[in-house]
Scaffold this active site. Structure first.
Site, PDB file in Angstrom:
ATOM      1  CG  HIS A 232      -2.007  -0.996   1.182  1.00 38.32           C
ATOM      2  ND1 HIS A 232      -1.828  -2.285   1.637  1.00 38.32           N
ATOM      3  CD2 HIS A 232      -3.283  -0.923   0.732  1.00 38.32           C
ATOM      4  CE1 HIS A 232      -2.957  -2.953   1.471  1.00 38.32           C
ATOM      5  NE2 HIS A 232      -3.844  -2.157   0.929  1.00 38.32           N
ATOM      6  CG  ASP A 305      -3.941  -5.118  -4.568  1.00 40.54           C
ATOM      7  OD1 ASP A 305      -5.030  -4.591  -4.233  1.00 40.54           O
ATOM      8  OD2 ASP A 305      -3.148  -5.592  -3.738  1.00 40.54           O
TER       9      ASP A 305
END
Length: 575
Positions: A232, A305
Site C-alpha cells: 500500500h 490490486d
C-alpha cells in the site's frame, strides 16, 4: 429505487436474450463501452441518486448513478467510511444502493450489469460490512482450526450475506503463504505458512463462496507472503527462486484454479526470478501472461490490486499504470487514480495499436462471461427485505461462534494457571484495544468477576504503565491483550512490568501469534488471531474451561533473536 421497479426494469430489458450476453459477448459494443468494462471504480455515498462531494471531486459528477452513466465501468467496489466512500451502513441501504447502481448500468445502451465487489475476508483486519453482518473468523484462525469444512462454511456465510445485499463478487480468499513473520500487510490474512494447508483452505473457500452465491478472487498473485514492505505504501520484492516459487507460493493458486476460482488478483511485488526487469507483477507480462496464463493455464479473469496503492503509483503515473497493467495481461483495472486520465490513456493505446483490438476483446469477453455465469444478465437485482433477514441471521452467528471456538490456541501454560475455574476473582484487564478490552471486561463481569478495565493503546507511555501496574495491586489476576507487540516495545514493557508484580498474568495475542517471541517471561499465552467479538468470547470461554483449546499454530514462532524456533508449526496445548 424500489425492488419491484427494478424487477420490472430487468424484465423489460432482458426478456429477450441480451446482445451483450456472453453468448454474443461483443456484438455491437463501441470501443468506448469496451474500455469502460475494464475499470472497477469506487463511488461515494449510500444511495445511487443522492449527490456526494466525493463523486464531484473524483469524477466531475454528483451521484453514484452518474458515475456509472459517465464511464460505463465493468465494476464497482464498495468501501466503508474508513476509506471515504462510505457505501455500507446496513443491509437495506446496501441492497438499495446495489439496485440503484444496477439500474443505472442497465439504462445504458448495451444494458450490461455490474460486478459489485468488496473485500470481506473474515476476521478483524480486512472487512467492509460490520454488524449486523456476521463476523466470521479470519484466515489464520481458520488455519489454526485446520478444518476445511469450517473454512468452507465460513465462506458460504459471508457469501450469502454479501449476495443478499447485491454484492456479487468478494475479493477473497487470500492465497498468500505467510512465511515471513515480519510481513506487515498479510500476516493473519493468510491461512498460514504451509503451502499444503493454505491450498486446502483456499479450495474450500472457493467452493464455499460459490455455494453462498458470490464470485471468488484469489489474491495476491504470484504471492505476497514473504515480504517485509506493505505494498500500500511501497514496492516489495519477493526474492524467491523459481524452485521456491513453485514449492511455496504457487500451490494455493493452482488449487484455486482447480477449484474453479473466477478471478485472480495481482500483487504489486517485484519477482526477479520470473521478470528480471524489476517491474511489479501487476505490470509484468512474464508474470501475468507467461506464468499465470501460460504455465498455470489459467483462463479466468485477472484483476489488478488497487492501482492507487504505493506499489503502483510510486513507479507508474496515472496515464501509464493502467496501460502497462493491461498490456501485461490484466483484464480489469481496479481504482485507477485520475480516472479520466486512465480511461483516455487506455482508449488512446487501443486506437494507436499499442493495445490490439483482439487483446481488448479477450478481456471484455472474460468480464462478460463472468457476469453471465453469476446470472447477472438474467437478474442483477436483490430484495432489500430479504437482505434484512439474511444478514446476521441467528444460524450464521451461531456457526461463526462455533467455528471460532475451534481456533483459539493455547501456546503456553507453564504455571498451569488455566483453566481458571469458576471462583469469583478481582481482575485487571489491560492492554491494546478500546473495544477489545471493554469486551473482555464485559465477558468477565458477566461471569461474576469484579473487573477493572484499563486500555493502554498501541504504545503506552511509562507513566501509563506505572499507573496500570499500581492498579494491579488491588487485583488477583491480570488479563492483558497485545496487538503486534513485536513492533511495539511499549506493549512489551507493559507486559514485563505486570509480570514483575508477581500477580498471575494471562497474555492474549489478539492478532499476530508471533508476539510471544517478544514476551519471553510470560508463562501463560493464548493466540486468537483476531479481535472480533467471537474471538474474544472464545478467548474468555477458553480461560475458564468452558471449551477446550484445540487450535494449533499454523505458523512457526521463531525466537526473537533469530537463533531458532520457539514454537513449531502445529504446536498447541489443551486441557
Amino acid at each position: 429505487m424500489s425492488f419491484a421497479w427494478g424487477k420490472a426494469l430487468v424484465a423489460l430489458i432482458i426478456l429477450a436474450p441480451s446482445p451483450a450476453a456472453a453468448s454474443s459477448p461483443l456484438a455491437g459494443m463501441t470501443l468506448e463501452e469496451k474500455v469502460g468494462q475494464l475499470f472497477v471504480v469506487e463511488v461515494y455515498g449510500q444511495d445511487a441518486d443522492t449527490p456526494n462531494a466525493g463523486n464531484q471531486r473524483l469524477y466531475g459528477v454528483d451521484t453514484p448513478a452518474q458515475v456509472i452513466e459517465k464511464y460505463k465501468p465493468g465494476g464497482v467496489i464498495y468501501f466503508d467510511a474508513r476509506r471515504g466512500p462510505d457505501n455500507v451502513r446496513e443491509p437495506r441501504q446496501i441492497a438499495t444502493l446495489s439496485n440503484g447502481l444496477q439500474a443505472a448500468a442497465l439504462r445504458q445502451r448495451r444494458h450490461i450489469p455490474l460486478l459489485i465487489s468488496t473485500d470481506q475476508e473474515g476476521g478483524a483486519v480486512v472487512y467492509r460490512l460490520t454488524a449486523p453482518a456476521t463476523a466470521m473468523p479470519g484466515n489464520m484462525a481458520l488455519g489454526a482450526g485446520r478444518s476445511t469444512r469450517d473454512a468452507r462454511r465460513s465462506a458460504e456465510v459471508i457469501a450469502a450475506e454479501l449476495k443478499s445485499v447485491g454484492i456479487n463478487q468478494n475479493y477473497a480468499p487470500v492465497a498468500d503463504v505467510n512465511v515471513n513473520p515480519a510481513n506487515p500487510v498479510i500476516g493473519v490474512r493468510s491461512f498460514g505458512e504451509d503451502p499444503a494447508l493454505v491450498s486446502r483452505m483456499v479450495a474450500a473457500q472457493v467452493d464455499g463462496y460459490h455455494a453462498g452465491g458470490t464470485a471468488t478472487v484469489a489474491k495476491h498473485f504470484p504471492g505476497h507472503g514473504d515480504t517485509a514492505t506493505d505494498s500500500h505504501f511501497g514496492l516489495p520484492e519477493v526474492t524467491h527462486s523459481r524452485e521456491q516459487l513453485a514449492a511455496i507460493d504457487l500451490p494455493p493458486f493452482r488449487s484455486a484454479i482447480r477449484a474453479g476460482v473466477d478471478t485472480i488478483m495481482t500483487a504489486h511485488v517485484v519477482l526477479r526470478s520470473v521478470d528480471p526487469s524489476g517491474a511489479p507483477a501487476t505490470m509484468s507480462k512474464p508474470v501475468l501472461t507467461g506464468l499465470l496464463r501460460g504455465e498455470l493455464r489459467y483462463d479466468g479473469l485477472i484483476v489488478t490490486d488497487a492501482l492507487d496503492m504505493g506499489g503502483a503509483t510510486g513507479t507508474y503515473p496515472p496515464d501509464v499504470a493502467p496501460v502497462e497493467a493491461f498490456k501485461a495481461g490484466a483484464d480489469q483495472l481496479v481504482l485507477a487514480p485520475q480516472l479520466d486520465t486512465a480511461y483516455q490513456a487506455v482508449l488512446g493505446a487501443v486506437r494507436s495499436g499499442a493495445i490490439p483490438m483482439r487483446r481488448l476483446d479477450e478481456s471484455v469477453r472474460r468480464i462478460l462471461r463472468l457476469k453471465e455465469r453469476r446470472g447477472l444478465f438474467r437478474d442483477p437485482f436483490v430484495d432489500p427485505a430479504r437482505a434484512v433477514t439474511t444478514v446476521g441471521r441467528p444460524e450464521h452467528l451461531a456457526d461463526a461462534q462455533a467455528i471460532t471456538d475451534r481456533t483459539t490456541t493455547l501456546v503456553r501454560n507453564d504455571a498451569g494457571l488455566l483453566p481458571l475455574g469458576t471462583t469469583p476473582r478481582n481482575v485487571l484487564v489491560a492492554g491494546w484495544g478500546v473495544t477489545t478490552t471493554a469486551t473482555i471486561g464485559a465477558a468477565l463481569t458477566g461471569r461474576g468477576h469484579a473487573v477493572d478495565v484499563q486500555e493502554t493503546g498501541t504504545a503506552p507511555t511509562q507513566a501509563r504503565i506505572d499507573e496500570v501496574v499500581a492498579r494491579s495491586a488491588e487485583r488477583d489476576l491480570v488479563v492483558v491483550s497485545t496487538q503486534n507487540a513485536a513492533a511495539n516495545p511499549q506493549q512489551r514493557a507493559l507486559v514485563a512490568a505486570l509480570l514483575a508484580t508477581g500477580k498471575p498474568v494471562v497474555v492474549a495475542g489478539m492478532r499476530n501469534p508471533y508476539d510471544i517471541a517478544y514476551l519471553g517471561a510470560a508463562p501463560t499465552y493464548l493466540a486468537t488471531y483476531g479481535y472480533t467479538a467471537g474471538s474474544i468470547e472464545s478467548l474468555v470461554r477458553t480461560l475458564f474451561g468452558e471449551i477446550r483449546p484445540v487450535g494449533t499454530l499454523p505458523v512457526t514462532i521463531p525466537k526473537a533473536d533469530g537463533s531458532g524456533t520457539l514454537y513449531p508449526f502445529g504446536h498447541g496445548l489443551s486441557y
